[in-house]
Design an enzyme around this catalytic site. Structure first.
Site, PDB file in Angstrom:
ATOM      1  N   SER A 192       0.914  -0.942   0.037  1.00  0.00           N
ATOM      2  CA  SER A 192       0.137   0.201   0.157  1.00  0.00           C
ATOM      3  C   SER A 192       0.834   1.259   0.009  1.00  0.00           C
ATOM      4  O   SER A 192       2.017   1.391   0.533  1.00  0.00           O
ATOM      5  CB  SER A 192      -0.936  -0.034   1.265  1.00  0.00           C
ATOM      6  N   LYS A 241      -4.389  -6.703   3.877  1.00  0.00           N
ATOM      7  CA  LYS A 241      -4.541  -5.532   2.664  1.00  0.00           C
ATOM      8  C   LYS A 241      -5.918  -5.400   2.235  1.00  0.00           C
ATOM      9  O   LYS A 241      -6.262  -4.001   1.829  1.00  0.00           O
ATOM     10  CB  LYS A 241      -3.346  -6.097   1.526  1.00  0.00           C
ATOM     11  N   HIS A 243      -7.423  -3.423   4.868  1.00  0.00           N
ATOM     12  CA  HIS A 243      -6.918  -1.872   4.651  1.00  0.00           C
ATOM     13  C   HIS A 243      -7.679  -1.237   3.511  1.00  0.00           C
ATOM     14  O   HIS A 243      -7.973   0.033   3.822  1.00  0.00           O
ATOM     15  CB  HIS A 243      -5.763  -2.005   4.228  1.00  0.00           C
ATOM     16  N   ASN A 244      -7.937  -1.983   2.524  1.00  0.00           N
ATOM     17  CA  ASN A 244      -8.498  -1.128   1.586  1.00  0.00           C
ATOM     18  C   ASN A 244     -10.049  -0.749   1.693  1.00  0.00           C
ATOM     19  O   ASN A 244     -10.637   0.441   1.408  1.00  0.00           O
ATOM     20  CB  ASN A 244      -8.556  -1.931   0.176  1.00  0.00           C
ATOM     21  N   GLU A 261      -9.993   2.185   3.896  1.00  0.00           N
ATOM     22  CA  GLU A 261      -9.592   3.199   3.062  1.00  0.00           C
ATOM     23  C   GLU A 261     -10.933   3.951   2.283  1.00  0.00           C
ATOM     24  O   GLU A 261     -10.996   4.934   2.212  1.00  0.00           O
ATOM     25  CB  GLU A 261      -8.703   2.718   1.878  1.00  0.00           C
TER      26      GLU A 261
END
Length: 492
Positions: A131, A185, A188-189, A192
């Protein structure tokens, strides 16, 4: 450069791939590169890679031959079949003990499958979340590697060096076995998505209700970035509001079409949450907001047909609403991260990953898109209680919610009354109000289910599973309705 001399190789020279290669080379590593289209490799070699310890290769055989043993080959291509295609080409050329690293946004179940297949052949496989976008890839990303511990140890000296650094700590820690890195991840996205939508809703209220100009918004976000909301996304938002279109002279944000795209990781996060029975309502609202934004033509027609709210000019105090919106943004952000961490916890238990949430928050502090000062507080929360069930229950975050709750409600209520859509603010507040209540109206829902489907229910005053004959209850000899009957629980 001689063969068998490169420390690592990278396949896929799109912008992220190129920047990672330049990052690796700048940290003292020699890098072999390969791209399916040879012209791309040639262009990179003649321009950005010229004069550097980067070896361009034209065939997969030449690429593998350039790597020192154990060979370390990183793949940066589009997720899905392209990754499988590259692996299929690589495997016959590798030896036992070599390592393949997938640095794309692969679905974690694909990573689990690939790891199982490759480890059976003696080839190590690491699924690594990367990222930070173009700048992060070049200057130092946040890296989330998953796979066998042995695989990780082989690549760790390189990956720790190329990662972003915060307080002397590289933003790269081993996440766990098989698909753990790509799962982290993915979440995380999802977070986000939530962060970005919450910022957009703050903008919507302040521009629609208060009529703030882009310059005023830029100054306000700059100020917010000096406090608790200090983060990469708040910082770039301030910069966005300062940019003007060279063609029209208008604020750049005002000439951009309001249709948002997405690449799929947000939807994957929702699907995974549903499968694990975890509520991620803020992320869900953010994904849905992007979906409905993409229906621009339909929305334009609807705006001409559907009744608009009878909105009176805002007569409250301007500064108080700005503060309320800031507090709503902060409180909603806490909820979004709490939901994301809960999802990580559910997956960690299911897949036996033993995720360390403090480590995850630590590596998200730098390099990545959601990097923020606020993540230090999350690290501290898990240091206080590694088994913390929900971030909202940590004393620090409970205190923040106590301070912001009133303003949070004012911001949401103002938006609703003014007809400004704030789905992520509302979803975050709805989650908080549901989570904090000892009793919800689901008792009525259970009665409804039992009425139409005999699905049974439990009682608050005694153990057991019960069913009621709602339509025509049997009568006791006394004429009283029959008592609910204890039963075995029926399936939904």
């Amino acid at each position: 450069m001689k063969t068998n001399q490169c420390d690592i190789g990278l396949i896929g020279l799109a912008v992220m791939g190129e920047n990672l290669v330049l990052n690796m080379e700048s940290k003292g590593f020699t890098v072999a590169v390969f791209n399916r289209t040879t012209a791309v490799t040639e262009k990179f070699a003649a321009n950005r890679a010229q004069g550097k310890n980067i070896q361009p290769t034209r065939t997969m055989e030449e690429f593998v031959g350039a790597l020192s043993r154990p060979r370390k080959a990183m793949i940066m291509v589009k997720a899905g079949p392209p990754v499988d295609a590259v692996i299929t080409q690589l495997v016959p050329l590798l030896e036992k003990g070599d390592v393949i690293i997938d640095g794309g946004n692969s679905l974690f179940t694909d990573t689990q499958r690939r790891g199982t297949e490759l480890e059976a052949q003696g080839i190590h496989f690491v699924g690594c979340g990367v990222s930070g976008g173009e700048e992060g890839a070049l200057k130092g990303p946040s890296l989330m590697p998953g796979g066998s511990r042995e695989s990780w140890e082989i690549i760790a000296p390189i990956f720790r060096r190329i990662a972003a650094v915060v307080d002397g700590e590289p933003c790269c820690r081993y996440m766990g076995p098989d698909g753990a890195g790509h799962y982290v991840k993915m979440v995380h996205n999802g977070i986000e998505y939530g962060d970005m939508q919450l910022i957009c809703e703050a903008y919507a209220i302040l521009s629609s209700v208060l009529g703030l100009t882009s310059e005023e918004l830029a100054n306000m976000f700059t100020e917010w970035n000096r406090g608790d909301l200090d983060s990469y996304l708040i910082d770039i938002t301030a910069q966005i509001f300062r940019k003007h279109d060279p063609e029209t002279g208008k604020p750049m944000v005002d000439v951009i079409l309001d249709e948002a795209g997405q690449k799929g990781t947000g939807i994957w996060t929702l699907q995974s949450a549903i499968q694990r029975s975890v509520v991620i309502s803020t992320i869900n609202a953010a994904v849905e907001a992007r979906v409905i934004s993409s229906r621009k033509e339909e929305r334009v027609k609807a705006s001409e047909i559907l009744p608009q709210p009878e909105v009176e000019k805002f007569t409250g105090k301007r500064d108080e609403l700005i503060t309320a919106v800031r507090d709503a943004l902060y409180a909603s952000k806490i909820v979004s991260y709490a939901q994301g961490m809960e999802l990580l916890g559910a997956a960690s238990i299911e897949f036996k990953w033993n995720l360390n949430f403090g480590d995850i928050a630590t590596i998200w502090r730098g390099g990545c898109i959601i990097r923020a000062k606020f993540l230090n507080r999350i690290v501290e929360a898990y240091a206080r209680d590694r088994g913390l069930k929900n971030l909202l229950l940590d004393p620090y975050f409970t205190g923040i919610i106590a301070k912001t709750q009133h303003n949070w409600r004012i911001a949401v209520a103002t938006a609703v009354l003014q007809g400004v859509a704030v789905p992520a603010f509302s979803a975050s507040l709805g989650y908080f109000d549901s989570y904090r209540q000892a009793r919800l109206p689901s008792n009525l829902l259970q009665a409804q289910r039992d009425f139409f489907g005999a699905h049974t229910y439990e009682r608050v005053d005694k153990p057991g599973v019960f069913h009621t004959e709602w339509m025509e209850p049997e009568k006791h000899p006394t004429g009283e309705p029959a008592a609910p009957k204890p039963v075995s629980r029926a399936g939904e």
